[in-house]
Design a protein around this motif. Structure first.
Motif, PDB file in Angstrom:
ATOM      1  N   THR A 411      15.330   2.896  -1.586  1.00 43.15           N
ATOM      2  CA  THR A 411      14.985   1.959  -0.527  1.00 43.15           C
ATOM      3  C   THR A 411      16.263   1.277  -0.035  1.00 43.15           C
ATOM      4  O   THR A 411      17.340   1.432  -0.604  1.00 43.15           O
ATOM      5  CB  THR A 411      14.011   0.888  -1.042  1.00 43.15           C
ATOM      6  OG1 THR A 411      14.624   0.172  -2.117  1.00 43.15           O
ATOM      7  CG2 THR A 411      12.716   1.509  -1.519  1.00 43.15           C
ATOM      8  N   TYR A 413      19.196  -0.061   2.949  1.00 38.79           N
ATOM      9  CA  TYR A 413      19.975   0.453   4.092  1.00 38.79           C
ATOM     10  C   TYR A 413      21.027   1.440   3.600  1.00 38.79           C
ATOM     11  O   TYR A 413      20.882   2.648   3.768  1.00 38.79           O
ATOM     12  CB  TYR A 413      20.617  -0.722   4.836  1.00 38.79           C
ATOM     13  CG  TYR A 413      21.233  -0.328   6.154  1.00 38.79           C
ATOM     14  CD1 TYR A 413      20.428   0.050   7.219  1.00 38.79           C
ATOM     15  CD2 TYR A 413      22.604  -0.342   6.332  1.00 38.79           C
ATOM     16  CE1 TYR A 413      20.993   0.415   8.439  1.00 38.79           C
ATOM     17  CE2 TYR A 413      23.180   0.005   7.544  1.00 38.79           C
ATOM     18  CZ  TYR A 413      22.365   0.393   8.590  1.00 38.79           C
ATOM     19  OH  TYR A 413      22.929   0.760   9.779  1.00 38.79           O
ATOM     20  N   ASP A 439      21.626  -4.642   4.900  1.00 41.18           N
ATOM     21  CA  ASP A 439      21.262  -4.619   6.313  1.00 41.18           C
ATOM     22  C   ASP A 439      22.479  -4.238   7.147  1.00 41.18           C
ATOM     23  O   ASP A 439      23.625  -4.399   6.691  1.00 41.18           O
ATOM     24  CB  ASP A 439      20.751  -5.995   6.771  1.00 41.18           C
ATOM     25  CG  ASP A 439      19.460  -6.387   6.091  1.00 41.18           C
ATOM     26  OD1 ASP A 439      18.425  -5.751   6.381  1.00 41.18           O
ATOM     27  OD2 ASP A 439      19.493  -7.316   5.256  1.00 41.18           O
ATOM     28  N   ASP A 473      15.998   4.064   2.881  1.00 40.37           N
ATOM     29  CA  ASP A 473      14.977   4.426   3.857  1.00 40.37           C
ATOM     30  C   ASP A 473      15.253   3.818   5.226  1.00 40.37           C
ATOM     31  O   ASP A 473      15.029   4.450   6.260  1.00 40.37           O
ATOM     32  CB  ASP A 473      13.597   3.986   3.355  1.00 40.37           C
ATOM     33  CG  ASP A 473      13.444   2.476   3.298  1.00 40.37           C
ATOM     34  OD1 ASP A 473      14.122   1.844   2.475  1.00 40.37           O
ATOM     35  OD2 ASP A 473      12.647   1.932   4.097  1.00 40.37           O
ATOM     36  N   ARG A 474      15.775   2.571   5.266  1.00 36.02           N
ATOM     37  CA  ARG A 474      15.978   1.932   6.578  1.00 36.02           C
ATOM     38  C   ARG A 474      17.090   2.594   7.375  1.00 36.02           C
ATOM     39  O   ARG A 474      16.974   2.753   8.599  1.00 36.02           O
ATOM     40  CB  ARG A 474      16.275   0.448   6.369  1.00 36.02           C
ATOM     41  CG  ARG A 474      15.013  -0.373   6.085  1.00 36.02           C
ATOM     42  CD  ARG A 474      15.319  -1.847   5.975  1.00 36.02           C
ATOM     43  NE  ARG A 474      16.055  -2.139   4.743  1.00 36.02           N
ATOM     44  CZ  ARG A 474      16.633  -3.302   4.494  1.00 36.02           C
ATOM     45  NH1 ARG A 474      16.615  -4.256   5.402  1.00 36.02           N
ATOM     46  NH2 ARG A 474      17.252  -3.511   3.346  1.00 36.02           N
ATOM     47  N   GLU A 478      16.749   4.677  10.923  1.00 40.33           N
ATOM     48  CA  GLU A 478      17.642   4.409  12.045  1.00 40.33           C
ATOM     49  C   GLU A 478      18.264   5.696  12.572  1.00 40.33           C
ATOM     50  O   GLU A 478      18.305   5.932  13.794  1.00 40.33           O
ATOM     51  CB  GLU A 478      18.727   3.427  11.580  1.00 40.33           C
ATOM     52  CG  GLU A 478      19.723   3.028  12.641  1.00 40.33           C
ATOM     53  CD  GLU A 478      20.781   2.089  12.077  1.00 40.33           C
ATOM     54  OE1 GLU A 478      21.932   2.528  11.869  1.00 40.33           O
ATOM     55  OE2 GLU A 478      20.441   0.914  11.842  1.00 40.33           O
ATOM     56  N   SER A 491       8.199   3.942   8.324  1.00 39.89           N
ATOM     57  CA  SER A 491       8.709   3.824   6.964  1.00 39.89           C
ATOM     58  C   SER A 491       7.570   3.443   6.025  1.00 39.89           C
ATOM     59  O   SER A 491       6.703   2.626   6.380  1.00 39.89           O
ATOM     60  CB  SER A 491       9.818   2.768   6.887  1.00 39.89           C
ATOM     61  OG  SER A 491      10.267   2.599   5.561  1.00 39.89           O
TER      62      SER A 491
END
Length: 688
Positions: A411, A413, A439, A473-474, A478, A491
């Motif tokens: 999980t 960024y 982030d 995942d983030r 993206e 997601s």
């Protein structure tokens, strides 16, 4: 795996000299130093119940040297209230403690003065004899105490719920229906026929994708119900329980079953427990705690995806749900069903020992049901995405036919960071923990202490630029959003998992275990960063990787329907090859063979002892069983009390009972002498 030919070993220790005097009751049944059973007499049992004046009580005290029942007198005024299985309060060691009445008797082997039951908390017989036997066996199997196990088995009392009368009568048997799922497997209908006619088949089932696994479980439970018996089905998480609950409700309504999960509040959980205890429901489905449910006339115990680490109890004595169910099956003689897309070495051992049969689909049907699986090595990513060429083409083609699943192992960024120049992992200067970026634009942060690491410079080469060898995942969402700007990218991760998605084209980025089901199945799937999944230093790394990948592959349409899965990783890794062949049985057999050669569970019985370094060091020379292999002590991270260490003791499987008896003696001796505690785990799920 429970040894089918083994009886639980009981521990016999002389209690502390001051326990009986302080509690007013003396040693337990069988613990008297002299004299035989003493019959009830008017002088000795004055004021006690006329019939069966002695109650054997399992006190809720987790001290190992007190892990046995104690005898108490039943006051005449409480004669009708004190029943086997009820909760009571007694005086013990100068304090008032709770306990469970195991049985009543007219004799006691204690020759001294007996204390009296102080109060009956409730006359509800919440601890049935078969569950009490299971608790004792599990405590012996895992070198724990009865008190610790019974806390897992019996939920806390909810007085208002207990006093409320239950509505409805005992449900009638469910009519048996023709099988639509099990008929596709060799020997499948034989299993259902045996369950319906009172038999006790034991099977390890490797289903093929296409039909939801709930359908096969519903058919098996329906067969048991048609014969008037009950069943327990354990599943890893609440989402799985809810799906099976919905399938059972659609099949025969809600009167026959209850759900037991950690998400239920105290009142709801106790109400479900009482429905089963009082015979208003014959089927229990749930997570770990459901394994101890007091189901009457137990005909089947079943577990789905037994390799999931959610089945490993995090509280002492750390039993595994599969072993609890097997213990109950051995005690009651009921049927057994171990099922999952993957197969664990423990399940394979059940098959190879002859205790369970293997239920599989014919090879041609199996290959058609699984998607076409291929590999694509990383490093050939396109400039617009992190996907290699074959994976990119699979996603693009899949979107023309429906949703596409992308599985990522982490999980966040940027899940890990490294130096751009020398490629060495970036570490925190305070605690040497791994750095990550939570982030976009956020400073690097330590994954251990949480401190910011900006400005950062590499201590090896002096570089100041960071790269991300592992994306979360983030960041994946993206990048896929940029690569496919006209497609919705979703997601699904633990804590905010999506349960289901429709059949419209979309990309779903999910972590293992959080993959939503797609209506009609995913058209394609991609497994990213498989090297990260295989990088854990643990005994079960390959096993867990294949389980995660097969669970994702089972959500994709079969090859006959154009389903395709691309594995981004090294095609030469054996576990990747097992995935490409969709061969969970062959992999489990090979893994079990390697465990036998290395003398590791489940082929051997292994225990770890962790605690203060001096305490663990003292145990190296303990009188361990013959042929025991002792490894350590191994230094662990220190805590507030000082240095810590671990000791590993392994024995052949045939010596398992002797090892657990020795471990219980270690715990009892330390408890009796009030020494610093040592944490004991038998066959721990994770062994790094």
């Amino acid at each position: 795996m429970t040894d089918p030919d083994a009886e639980p070993t009981q521990l016999a220790l002389v209690p502390s000299a001051d326990v009986g005097d302080a509690g007013g009751q003396g040693p337990p049944a069988g613990g008297a130093a002299d004299g035989g059973p003493a019959s009830a007499s008017a002088d000795r049992f004055a004021g006690a119940a006329q019939r069966l004046p002695v109650a054997r009580v399992a006190i809720e005290v987790s001290l190992a040297h007190l892990d046995r029942p104690f005898d108490y007198l039943v006051p005449e005024a409480m004669d009708d209230q004190v029943v086997a299985g009820c909760r009571v309060m007694v005086r013990f060691g100068g304090a008032s403690v709770s306990g469970f009445v195991l049985e009543r008797s007219d004799t006691t082997e204690h020759t001294g003065r007996l204390g009296r039951i102080s109060r009956v908390v409730s006359s509800e017989p919440v601890l049935r004899p078969d569950v009490a036997r299971a608790c004792r066996a599990v405590a012996d199997r895992y070198a724990g105490t009865f008190a610790d196990v019974v806390r897992l088995a019996v939920p806390p009392r909810h007085a208002r719920t207990e006093k409320r009368p239950l509505e409805g009568e005992e449900p009638l048997p469910v009519p048996a229906e023709r099988s639509t799922v099990w008929a596709a497997y060799d020997g499948g209908t034989d299993v259902l026929d045996a369950l319906a006619t009172g038999g006790s088949p034991r099977a390890v089932w490797s289903p093929r994708p296409g039909a939801a696994p709930e359908a096969g479980l519903v058919e098996a439970v329906a067969a048991v119900l048609s014969g008037g018996r009950g069943a327990i089905v354990c599943l890893p998480d609440v989402a799985d329980v809810e799906r099976l609950d919905a399938a059972m409700t659609a099949a025969w309504g809600s009167d026959h079953h209850v759900t037991l999960t950690a998400d239920l509040g105290p009142a709801a959980r106790y109400a479900a427990f009482l429905r089963v205890l009082r015979g208003r429901a014959r089927v229990v489905i749930g997570t770990r705690a459901a394994a101890f449910a007091p189901v009457a006339d137990l005909g089947l115990v079943a577990i789905w995806d037994d390799g999931d680490d959610l089945f490993a109890e995090p509280r002492a004595p750390y039993p595994h749900t599969r072993e609890v169910l097997l213990t109950r099956a051995w005690d009651s003689g009921c049927g057994v069903l171990v099922a999952g897309w993957a197969r664990t070495p423990e399940a394979q051992q059940l098959v190879e020992s002859g205790w369970c049969s293997s239920i599989e689909a014919p090879s041609a049907q199996r290959r058609a049901a699984w998607p076409r699986i291929e590999t694509d090595e990383p490093g050939r990513a396109l400039s617009t995405a992190r996907l290699p060429a074959a994976a990119f083409r699979a996603v693009r083609a899949g979107l023309e036919a429906g949703p596409v699943l992308v599985q990522v192992p982490r999980t966040g960024y940027r899940a890990s960071l490294a130096c751009q120049e020398c490629r060495r992992p970036a570490r925190c200067v305070r605690c040497t923990g791994p750095l990550r970026q939570d982030d976009p634009g956020a400073p690097p942060r330590c994954g251990w202490c949480g401190g910011e690491a900006e400005p950062w410079s590499c201590p090896h080469c002096g570089g100041t630029r960071l790269r991300a060898p592992l994306l979360g995942d983030r960041r994946t969402v993206e990048e896929l959003g940029r690569a496919f700007p006209q497609v919705r990218v979703r997601s699904s991760v633990g804590g905010s998992a999506v349960r289901d998605v429709d059949a419209e084209p979309a990309i779903v980025v999910a972590t293992p275990g959080a993959e939503p089901r797609a209506s009609g199945g995913y058209a394609a799937a991609v497994l990213l960063d498989t090297w990260a999944t295989l990088s854990r230093p643990d005994l079960r790394t390959d096993e867990e990787a294949l389980r995660r990948w097969l669970n994702a592959a089972a959500l994709v349409r079969g090859s006959a329907d154009g389903g395709r899965l691309v594995v981004v990783g090294d095609p030469g890794v054996p576990v990747v090859q097992a995935l490409v062949r969709t061969d969970p049985v062959g992999f489990a057999a090979r893994e079990l063979g390697e465990r036998r050669a290395a003398r590791l569970p489940p082929a051997a019985r292994l225990a770890t002892l962790e605690g203060p370094e001096d305490a663990v060091t003292d145990l190296v020379g303990h009188g361990w069983p013959e042929h025991a292999q002792v490894l350590g002590p191994i230094e662990l991270d220190a805590d507030d009390d000082g240095p810590r260490a671990r000791l590993v003791v392994a024995v052949p499987r045939s010596g398992g009972r002797v090892l657990t008896a020795a471990l219980r003696h270690v715990q009892a001796d330390r408890s009796l002498r009030k020494r610093r505690p040592v944490r004991v785990q038998v066959d721990p799920y994770a062994l790094g």
